[in-house]
Design a protein around this motif. Sequence first.
Motif, short mmCIF file in Angstrom:
data_model
loop_
_atom_site.label_atom_id
_atom_site.label_comp_id
_atom_site.label_asym_id
_atom_site.label_seq_id
_atom_site.Cartn_x
_atom_site.Cartn_y
_atom_site.Cartn_z
N SER A 369 0.84 -1.19 0.00
CA SER A 369 0.00 0.00 0.00
C SER A 369 0.88 1.24 0.00
N PRO A 370 0.35 2.35 -0.46
CA PRO A 370 1.10 3.61 -0.30
C PRO A 370 1.48 3.80 1.17
N VAL A 395 4.78 0.71 0.85
CA VAL A 395 5.22 -0.12 1.96
C VAL A 395 4.58 -1.50 1.82
N THR A 396 5.36 -2.54 2.08
CA THR A 396 4.87 -3.93 2.07
C THR A 396 4.95 -4.48 3.48
N ILE A 397 3.83 -4.93 3.95
CA ILE A 397 3.75 -5.36 5.36
C ILE A 397 3.32 -6.83 5.42
N LYS A 398 4.08 -7.62 6.16
CA LYS A 398 3.70 -9.00 6.43
C LYS A 398 3.06 -9.03 7.83
N ALA A 399 1.84 -9.53 7.89
CA ALA A 399 1.12 -9.50 9.17
C ALA A 399 0.30 -10.78 9.36
N ARG A 400 -0.07 -11.01 10.60
CA ARG A 400 -0.92 -12.15 10.96
C ARG A 400 -2.17 -11.58 11.63
N LEU A 401 -3.34 -11.84 11.03
CA LEU A 401 -4.59 -11.24 11.50
C LEU A 401 -5.66 -12.30 11.70
N ARG A 402 -6.63 -11.95 12.52
CA ARG A 402 -7.81 -12.80 12.63
C ARG A 402 -8.49 -12.88 11.27
N LYS A 403 -9.02 -14.05 10.95
CA LYS A 403 -9.62 -14.25 9.63
C LYS A 403 -10.79 -13.30 9.39
N GLU A 404 -11.54 -13.00 10.45
CA GLU A 404 -12.69 -12.13 10.26
C GLU A 404 -12.29 -10.68 9.98
N LEU A 405 -11.00 -10.35 10.22
CA LEU A 405 -10.53 -8.98 9.96
C LEU A 405 -9.87 -8.83 8.59
N ILE A 406 -9.65 -9.97 7.91
CA ILE A 406 -8.94 -9.92 6.64
C ILE A 406 -9.67 -9.02 5.63
N ARG A 407 -11.00 -9.15 5.59
CA ARG A 407 -11.78 -8.38 4.62
C ARG A 407 -11.54 -6.88 4.77
N LYS A 408 -11.30 -6.47 6.03
CA LYS A 408 -11.07 -5.05 6.30
C LYS A 408 -9.88 -4.50 5.51
N TYR A 409 -8.92 -5.39 5.20
CA TYR A 409 -7.71 -4.94 4.50
C TYR A 409 -7.66 -5.41 3.05
N MET A 410 -8.71 -6.06 2.57
CA MET A 410 -8.68 -6.66 1.23
C MET A 410 -8.44 -5.62 0.13
N ASN A 411 -9.02 -4.44 0.26
CA ASN A 411 -8.89 -3.42 -0.77
C ASN A 411 -7.44 -2.98 -0.99
#
Length: 417
Positions: A369-370, A395-411
């Motif tokens: 993402s920018p 910036v490229t970020i490697k992260a570990r998130l709850r599956k239900e929060l993934i959609r929040k960052y999909m865009n």
Amino acid sequence: MEERVLLIAIRESGENERKSFLKEAEIRSLISTLGLNIVYTAHITLKDIRSSTLIGKGQVEAIAEAVRAFEPDEAIIDTSITPRQEKNLEDALGIPVSDREAVILSIFFQNARSREARLQIEKAEAEYLRPRLADREAKLSQQRGGVRGAKGEGERRIELERRMIDTRIHQLERAIKASEDVRKTQRSSRERSGLFTFALVGYTNAGKSTILNALTGAETIAEDKLFATLDTTTRSMKLPSGQKVLLSDTVGFISELPAGLVKAFSSTLEEALSAEALIIVADASHPDAVGCLRETEKTLEELGAGDKARILVINKTDNIYDDISYAALKASPYIIVETCMKEGKGIQNLKEAMETVTDEAFQDIIISSPCSTSLISQLYHDGTVNGIEYGDGEVTIKARLRKELIRKYMNSSQEGT
């Protein structure tokens, strides 16, 4: 001077020898925890229950003879008895009589360290004593030593007069409610953090606090005695992947845990209910390790925590009591981890098992993402950031998130794994 106790070991009619042996071993361990000396044990088979004394007239007379011969300071009966039965037995034996519930209450009082735990114990004790006050106020208020003495020592001595005890219970309820509100606020804060939560549960003295200390570096009291831990301790820790999780220690279970104590520690036991996964600790050195596990499972079902993901830690494997029980524990339908805290074995395996459980709820993602400090900050808040690489305006970020929060960052995500 050490208190001298006469133990009345109750055996149900038709009860097998092994069960009787294990029951007696447990009450002996409870009495030993109080620092009392058993000078004689009367083994009573309960055939017909007497409403006045629980046991038969001939059995009472036999115990009275033993009292005269051994001169104990008090008698302890390994079951729960009514106030009327307690009073009649005391009149017949000429010494104070305490039941199993009184013994456990005294141990809880002895080990309570925090203000909340002391409030809970005092309320449970007051509710236990209230029906026993009739015609006995002066007697109980003057007793010292042994199980009775533990109830009346120090600045927290309960006023035994009936007209005051209800007021005291009400005061305790208000104070406990205030503590519960604080605990709920803390729990809500933890839930908002997005961290996965585990709770250590199991039979008393199975080694839960020692495991908490080994996993998190906490310095909670971990003693080789029953009910050493009465307060819930929550600490954060990192799994091998770097993911941060929360781990709570809880009060230990025991067979026939008095309903008053279960109720008194309901807010503490809520940690087991609110946790997303349970780590059940079983003591391989216990002569009834499988029975202890079944009692733990039964208590969890009663608390409404029967459907949570579970890891079974078979602890104290340096001192396995018998191979049959050990094999039965290993056949349990959970993720199995064997540990020996004395030798420092099994902690890494336990961390990996915990990660296996969290894998069901989390997913690794890569977000490009920018450059955005707010995005990075949000990812740190929502999950675990495992790497950040900066490029030309990106910036490229490697992260570990709850599956239900993934959609929040999909865009903003270009690649997910």
